[in-house]
Structure formats: C-alpha cells, structure tokens
Design a protein around this motif. Structure first.
Motif, short mmCIF file in Angstrom:
data_model
loop_
_atom_site.label_atom_id
_atom_site.label_comp_id
_atom_site.label_asym_id
_atom_site.label_seq_id
_atom_site.Cartn_x
_atom_site.Cartn_y
_atom_site.Cartn_z
N GLY A 92 0.92 -1.21 -0.19
CA GLY A 92 -0.17 -0.25 -0.02
C GLY A 92 1.00 1.52 -0.17
O GLY A 92 0.09 2.56 -0.47
N LEU A 93 2.12 0.83 0.27
CA LEU A 93 2.77 2.51 0.18
C LEU A 93 4.09 2.39 -1.35
O LEU A 93 3.60 3.92 -1.47
CB LEU A 93 3.91 1.98 1.25
CG LEU A 93 3.64 1.76 2.77
CD1 LEU A 93 4.74 1.97 3.78
CD2 LEU A 93 2.57 3.81 3.15
N ASN A 94 3.99 1.46 -1.70
CA ASN A 94 4.44 2.21 -2.97
C ASN A 94 3.52 1.40 -4.61
O ASN A 94 4.55 2.06 -5.38
CB ASN A 94 5.65 0.91 -3.08
CG ASN A 94 7.29 1.13 -1.57
OD1 ASN A 94 6.74 2.81 -1.12
ND2 ASN A 94 6.93 0.71 -1.14
N THR A 95 2.71 0.39 -4.53
CA THR A 95 2.19 0.65 -4.96
C THR A 95 0.89 1.48 -5.62
O THR A 95 0.00 1.59 -4.62
CB THR A 95 1.57 -1.21 -5.06
OG1 THR A 95 2.25 -2.14 -5.47
CG2 THR A 95 0.66 -1.09 -6.09
N PRO A 96 0.70 2.61 -6.31
CA PRO A 96 -0.03 3.74 -6.64
C PRO A 96 -2.19 2.88 -5.99
O PRO A 96 -1.65 2.07 -6.27
CB PRO A 96 -0.03 4.40 -7.75
CG PRO A 96 1.57 4.23 -8.26
CD PRO A 96 1.18 2.35 -7.12
N ASN A 97 -2.68 4.19 -5.87
CA ASN A 97 -4.11 3.25 -5.60
C ASN A 97 -4.55 3.30 -7.00
O ASN A 97 -4.08 3.90 -8.44
CB ASN A 97 -4.94 4.20 -4.76
CG ASN A 97 -5.48 6.03 -5.54
OD1 ASN A 97 -4.96 5.75 -6.61
ND2 ASN A 97 -5.29 6.95 -5.20
N ALA A 98 -5.50 3.81 -7.93
CA ALA A 98 -6.19 3.52 -9.14
C ALA A 98 -6.44 4.72 -9.89
O ALA A 98 -6.15 4.13 -11.83
CB ALA A 98 -7.42 3.17 -8.99
N TYR A 99 -6.11 5.60 -9.04
CA TYR A 99 -5.72 6.83 -9.64
C TYR A 99 -4.39 7.59 -10.08
O TYR A 99 -3.82 8.71 -10.09
CB TYR A 99 -5.85 7.96 -9.28
CG TYR A 99 -7.66 7.94 -9.50
CD1 TYR A 99 -8.80 8.15 -10.51
CD2 TYR A 99 -8.43 7.21 -8.11
CE1 TYR A 99 -9.96 7.74 -10.28
CE2 TYR A 99 -10.15 6.62 -8.37
CZ TYR A 99 -10.23 7.81 -9.64
OH TYR A 99 -11.91 6.42 -9.41
N GLY A 100 -3.72 6.60 -9.69
CA GLY A 100 -1.90 7.02 -9.87
C GLY A 100 -1.43 7.39 -8.34
O GLY A 100 -0.06 8.41 -8.73
#
Length: 453
Positions: free
Chosen positions: A86-94
C-alpha cells in the motif's frame, strides 16, 4: 444491455439505501453495546474491505458500498495505508498515500479518495471503521511492509488524521491491523498513534484490530480502547463464543466486536501446507450466531475475494478464486441481512447468554448449541448449527405459556411450531440435520408483541 441495466439498478439502489447522516456513536451506559446520540442501539454489521481505498476507483467504490448498504450493513472496515504494498503501489488514480513514505507528509491527492469513501458511506447511512495503517508498517512479521513508523512520527500521523476527519460523524478509529505488538517499541508506536488522535479528537470511538486468535485487550487494556475487538480467524476449530465470554471477564467492562471471522470462500488454515477445505456461507452463519448469542455488540462479515478486491489477472492472495464483483453475490452476505433482521426484531442488546437453558447433551464441537435469554425473561433464542434437537428449560420464561418458532437463517423465513405450557419439556427437532442445516429456535411469551419475520 447488461451494463446499462446494472447502472440503472445500482442508481435505484443508491436512492433506496440513502438515509440520514449517521450520528456520532458512543458506548452504552451499561458498557455492553454501542449507541448513537439518541441512545438507540447500534447494530454493528460490518464488512471487511481492507483494499477498497487502495485498489478501487470511485465507480467501483460506489458499487461495493451501495451493495452492502442495500443488504443492511452498517459499517465497513478499510485501511488507509493498505497491506498489499500500500505504500509503493499507487491507488487506482496513480497516487501513493505518503510523500517519501513519511507518515508526517500525507499526499493530498491520495487522501481525496479516502475522503470520498467516508463521504459516500455517510450518504448511504453507513460508518467507516478506519484503520490508519495495516500492522506491517510497525510490525513487519510478513508481507511487504516496509516498517515506517516510530513513536514520534506515529503520533504526528495520528494528529494529521484526527484534524482531517474531526467533523466526520461516521468514523470509528481502528488501530492495529492484524498484528500484536511483540516488544515495547512496537507497543509504544501504537500508543503514540492513539495519543496523536486523542490530542485532537475526543469525539470518535477508537479500538484495535488484533492478529488472529487474539483480542485487543490482550495487549491494550487502556483508556483509549472504547470497545474490545477480536479476530477468531479462518479456522473451523475456533470457538467464537469463547472470545466474547472471555472479553466480558476483562475489567473495566467494554462492548466486544468480532472484527474478522471465518471468511466466505477462503481455504481453511490457508497458512498451513497442503490443501484444505473451502469455507462457505455455513461457516459465516455459524460464527455470526455464535458471536451474537454469546453477547457481542456486533459481527463483521468477510469474504476472501472481497477484502483484497481480487480481479482476474491480478496476483491472487492465498488462492483467491472469484472476482470480487461476482463475490458480492455469494450467499453469506445476504444471510447476514437475515441475521440482522431477526435479531433487531428483539431487544437484542439486552440478551444474556445462558447455556444452562439447554437441557440436552451439548458437546463443544461444530454443532454446539448457543442460547440467550432476554433480560426480562420474555424470550429465548437458541442456535443449533447442525440441526441437532434442542430441549430447553422453558420455565425460565416468566409466562405460563409460550409459542415456539423455527427460523431458517439461510432464507430468512420462520414457521410456528406450536404453543406449550412452560412446565412442559418438549424436544424440538429441526427438519434437516448435518453441516449447513442450522436453525434458530425462538421461544416467546404467548402474549409477546415481537413479530418474527
């Protein structure tokens, strides 16, 4: 055509489930359940959507929340700093949640989606059990981490969150995240985060989501812990009722919530080598009724595909096998609606677990019968997970005559059995037995005004 139909359907559902803005919650005077500002009991029917903020876009968030609201769910548990990188992989909007993974520097663009989730839930009349972070960020144990918290920055992070959401009435703070502190340093990180929140926010309730087979009070029997939480875990040998009973032995008294039970569509004991049985809606119902009839203030439903918001093509965690949108329709979540409907037909918050009501043999296996009586001795509810016959001490009811019902927790339907004198000792036998053939036996004072659905 199908896509258009679904859009229209969920638009109508959204209108249907919209309610009043949720009130702030507090602990009841008797310390057994949660109430709103009008002193009305709050029935915690939760859903675990740990990766919702991290993995879904707004349209998908709307789909999930609207479905759960339409089924009577009252609170959704989700995480800001999520478990699955969750820290290094962005959310659905980058967007990532923190700048340089520094808890004192939150990324405004990421937090706009957190805001959206809270506001959307409020529109639908639901609460968010908001985890500031998954536990791997202070106690790695397993998973990607990384560990980023110290006591100093955890306190600052708590302050930032408290300031941002102070005016939101539909939040409950949930610290932890599937971890227990294993040393003083980790313990101090959690305490510091709680301190940071409480510096700003004395309005919202706060609790702790523990690791499997633990209660929050095993580590944090402290002032900021407004109610206890336990995670019985994904194990058919778990005795969920024991967690509730043991929590009620802790001083000072607090309500207790099952925060993570046997997930629907998960492999039992997935952490052990080899193939294991897949859990299903029968596991969900058993854990829910064992929990509630033992005196809990609420229960959280979970589905293995939904907590991780699994989609085909993504890496499945622990052998997830069904896309989360399809898994919304697995039977367990609908059956939780039935549980809420039947229990809220009674003054459920005043039920008292009483196993001495059961006169027949009752071995503590997966067919263990759990029973509760109303505090005014005007009703009894007994749950038989495998359809075993039940004989009850009917004279505990304050009336000379009673009426008895079977309630089917798979369908939400009931049938009158008969009326009896309370001096009788009938044996009540359901019409089916075996795994998944669970029933509620409901005993009412003959003059009771309670309506059984």
């Amino acid at each position: 055509m199908k896509k258009t139909f679904l859009i229209v359907l969920f638009g109508l559902l959204s209108l249907y489930v919209k309610g009043q803005t949720p009130q702030l919650l507090r602990i009841s005077e008797n310390k057994k359940h949660i109430v709103n500002q009008d002193n009305e009991p709050f029935f915690w029917l939760g859903g675990t959507a740990w990766e919702m903020i991290h993995r879904l876009n707004k349209e998908e968030i709307d789909l999930y929340l609207t479905d759960r609201a339409s089924k009577g769910f009252t609170i959704i548990q989700t995480v800001i700093l999520a478990e699955l990188d969750g820290l290094n992989t962005p959310n659905a909007y980058g967007h990532k949640p923190l700048i340089d993974n520094n808890p004192e520097k939150i990324n405004e663009k990421y937090f706009e989606l957190v805001d959206y989730v809270i506001n959307k839930a409020s529109e639908l009349g639901m609460y968010i059990g908001l985890l500031p972070s998954w536990g791997d960020k202070f106690n790695l144990k397993w998973g990607p981490g990384p560990v980023i918290f110290t006591p100093e920055n955890a306190e600052k992070y708590g302050e930032l969150l408290a300031k941002r959401y102070l005016d939101k009435t539909n939040i409950i703070w949930v610290l932890g995240g599937d971890r227990m502190p294993e040393n003083d340093y980790q313990y101090n990180i959690v305490m510091a985060m709680a301190k940071g929140i409480r510096k700003i926010d004395s309005l919202h309730l706060m609790t702790y989501h523990p690791a499997g087979a633990y209660k929050a009070t095993d580590s944090f029997n402290v002032e900021w812990l407004d109610f206890d939480m336990f995670q019985s875990g994904h194990d058919r040998s778990a005795k969920e009722y024991n967690y509730v009973l043991k929590s009620h032995q802790v001083s000072p008294p607090r309500p207790v919530i099952e925060a993570e039970a046997r997930y629907e569509n998960i492999m039992e004991k997935f952490w052990e080598p080899g193939e294991h049985a897949w859990m299903d809606d029968a596991d969900v119902r058993l854990t829910a009724y064992w929990t509630m009839l033992s005196g809990a203030a609420g229960y959280t439903y979970g589905c293995h595909d939904i907590w991780q918001m699994y989609t085909i093509g993504a890496e499945p965690i622990s052998k997830a096998r069904t896309g989360w949108k399809e898994a919304l329709q697995l039977p367990g979540s609908r059956q939780m609606s039935y549980m809420k409907e039947i229990l809220t037909s009674f003054p459920w918050q005043n039920m008292v677990n009483n196993q001495t009501l059961i006169l027949n043999d009752n071995p503590e296996d997966q067919g263990y019968i759990v029973s509760a009586i109303g505090q005014d001795n005007d009703f009894i509810i007994a749950y038989t997970p495998m359809g075993r016959a039940i004989q009850l001490y009917l004279s505990k009811i304050h009336s000379n005559k009673i009426k008895a019902f079977w309630y089917n927790p798979r369908s939400g339907e009931s049938v009158l059995i008969n009326t009896y004198s309370t001096t009788e000792k009938p044996i009540f036998k359901p019409w089916a037995t075996g795994r998944g053939s669970d029933f509620l036996l409901i005993i009412l004072d003959i003059n009771s005004a309670i309506q059984i659905p």
